[in-house]
Write a protein that holds these residues in place. Sequence first.
Motif, PDB file in Angstrom:
ATOM      1  N   ARG A 155      14.619 -32.343  37.957  1.00  0.00           N
ATOM      2  CA  ARG A 155      15.672 -31.454  37.475  1.00  0.00           C
ATOM      3  C   ARG A 155      15.607 -30.136  38.249  1.00  0.00           C
ATOM      4  O   ARG A 155      14.732 -29.936  39.086  1.00  0.00           O
ATOM      5  N   LYS A 156      16.545 -29.275  37.924  1.00  0.00           N
ATOM      6  CA  LYS A 156      16.608 -27.946  38.527  1.00  0.00           C
ATOM      7  C   LYS A 156      16.561 -26.893  37.438  1.00  0.00           C
ATOM      8  O   LYS A 156      17.092 -27.090  36.344  1.00  0.00           O
ATOM      9  N   GLN A 157      15.933 -25.760  37.760  1.00  0.00           N
ATOM     10  CA  GLN A 157      15.892 -24.597  36.884  1.00  0.00           C
ATOM     11  C   GLN A 157      16.274 -23.384  37.709  1.00  0.00           C
ATOM     12  O   GLN A 157      15.458 -22.848  38.460  1.00  0.00           O
TER      13      GLN A 157
ATOM     14  N   ARG B 183      15.092 -23.106  41.333  1.00  0.00           N
ATOM     15  CA  ARG B 183      13.861 -23.880  41.501  1.00  0.00           C
ATOM     16  C   ARG B 183      14.152 -25.351  41.257  1.00  0.00           C
ATOM     17  O   ARG B 183      15.077 -25.713  40.515  1.00  0.00           O
ATOM     18  N   VAL B 184      13.347 -26.211  41.889  1.00  0.00           N
ATOM     19  CA  VAL B 184      13.479 -27.661  41.743  1.00  0.00           C
ATOM     20  C   VAL B 184      12.162 -28.207  41.213  1.00  0.00           C
ATOM     21  O   VAL B 184      11.097 -27.909  41.770  1.00  0.00           O
ATOM     22  N   ILE B 185      12.220 -28.997  40.150  1.00  0.00           N
ATOM     23  CA  ILE B 185      11.029 -29.580  39.525  1.00  0.00           C
ATOM     24  C   ILE B 185      10.805 -30.962  40.115  1.00  0.00           C
ATOM     25  O   ILE B 185      11.692 -31.820  40.066  1.00  0.00           O
TER      26      ILE B 185
ATOM     27  N   GLN C 284       8.093 -34.297  40.260  1.00  0.00           N
ATOM     28  CA  GLN C 284       6.925 -34.987  39.690  1.00  0.00           C
ATOM     29  C   GLN C 284       6.078 -35.530  40.829  1.00  0.00           C
ATOM     30  O   GLN C 284       6.532 -36.345  41.628  1.00  0.00           O
TER      31      GLN C 284
ATOM     32  N   LEU D 142       3.938 -31.891  37.164  1.00  0.00           N
ATOM     33  CA  LEU D 142       5.231 -31.343  37.532  1.00  0.00           C
ATOM     34  C   LEU D 142       5.022 -30.048  38.305  1.00  0.00           C
ATOM     35  O   LEU D 142       4.368 -29.118  37.812  1.00  0.00           O
ATOM     36  N   PHE D 143       5.582 -29.985  39.520  1.00  0.00           N
ATOM     37  CA  PHE D 143       5.499 -28.797  40.362  1.00  0.00           C
ATOM     38  C   PHE D 143       6.901 -28.223  40.526  1.00  0.00           C
ATOM     39  O   PHE D 143       7.878 -28.961  40.635  1.00  0.00           O
ATOM     40  N   SER D 144       6.968 -26.906  40.558  1.00  0.00           N
ATOM     41  CA  SER D 144       8.232 -26.216  40.742  1.00  0.00           C
ATOM     42  C   SER D 144       8.271 -25.619  42.148  1.00  0.00           C
ATOM     43  O   SER D 144       7.417 -24.802  42.508  1.00  0.00           O
TER      44      SER D 144
ATOM     45  N   ASP E  53      10.692 -23.952  45.535  1.00  0.00           N
ATOM     46  CA  ASP E  53      11.920 -23.265  45.910  1.00  0.00           C
ATOM     47  C   ASP E  53      12.935 -24.295  46.400  1.00  0.00           C
ATOM     48  O   ASP E  53      12.566 -25.258  47.075  1.00  0.00           O
ATOM     49  N   GLN E  54      14.209 -24.071  46.086  1.00  0.00           N
ATOM     50  CA  GLN E  54      15.232 -25.043  46.472  1.00  0.00           C
ATOM     51  C   GLN E  54      15.465 -25.098  47.979  1.00  0.00           C
ATOM     52  O   GLN E  54      16.093 -26.030  48.472  1.00  0.00           O
TER      53      GLN E  54
END
Length: 295
Positions: A201-203, A206-208, A210, A216-218, A220-221
């Motif tokens: 997913r995206k926040q 940021r892009v999450i 697995q 889960l790592f976040s 930069d897009q």
Amino acid sequence: MALNRLFANLSITSTYICRQRIHTCTVSFASKPNIIKPRPGFGKAYRRIVHFPEEYTVKPLEVTNLAGRDPITGRVVAKGIGGGIKHKYHWIAWVRDGPKEGPPQEEKVIQVMEDGCRTSNIALVAVGDKLKYILATENMKAGDILKTSRDLPRIPVRANEGDAYVLGALPFGTIVHCIEKDPGHGGLYIHAAGTYGTILRKQEDRVIVQMPSKRLFSFDQHCMAVVGRLSNIEHGNTPIGSPQRNRWLGNRPRSGLWKRKDGRHGRKIRPPKPVKEIAHNTKSKIPAIQMTMHP
């Protein structure tokens, strides 16, 4: 007399406490010297030293095998390393750089080969008039055309296996590898054979992702990632088969003397837990309280 004895006892106790503190401080400083710990990911390698030239080249590089010894002192540090087939080292171009706008850059796969210094296969790729090595994906073969772009479009792209895009340009559920930690610094995560990460997913920006460890790592897009699963999937399922092949892989055998592990980290013999009684609850229920509006 009683007061004098009391003051004498107090002075003895304070002296003992002070000496104990001094002794404790001395021991702690002597047993814990000021050691600068290395940063994670930048440790010493005791298996081999690769002699890198100043400029990138696809020529196999010379290697000095250390056999588990420190390169400066020559003392054995890692006892489990030694022997092994002498391999040349192929320099991987970790940075997959492309245009930030316009059509993506096309790269052609010349050859897919095995590399003795890493678990996954590598691919020789032609970019214009230059050659470079990259990590090969599961179904990559000679003649494939790969695309690389740093553009971040409004609509997610439909990428093929081996293409490199920024994480923000890929749709959810895409499996990736060779993810950058910072934009432009080269792929740092997910290099082992048969591994891959999944975009969840995206926040905001940021892009999450697995990781293979299910963490889960976040990111930069704008961090680059290569689409697909890494090659040589059966690496972890292939048995070594013989002690001689284990020596070919560079693993030195142990002494062979079996010893039961003892001490504080050894086998723990604990008393059995008490018997747990399983029975129906026969206690009477608490009567309900009836409340009225009158005092």
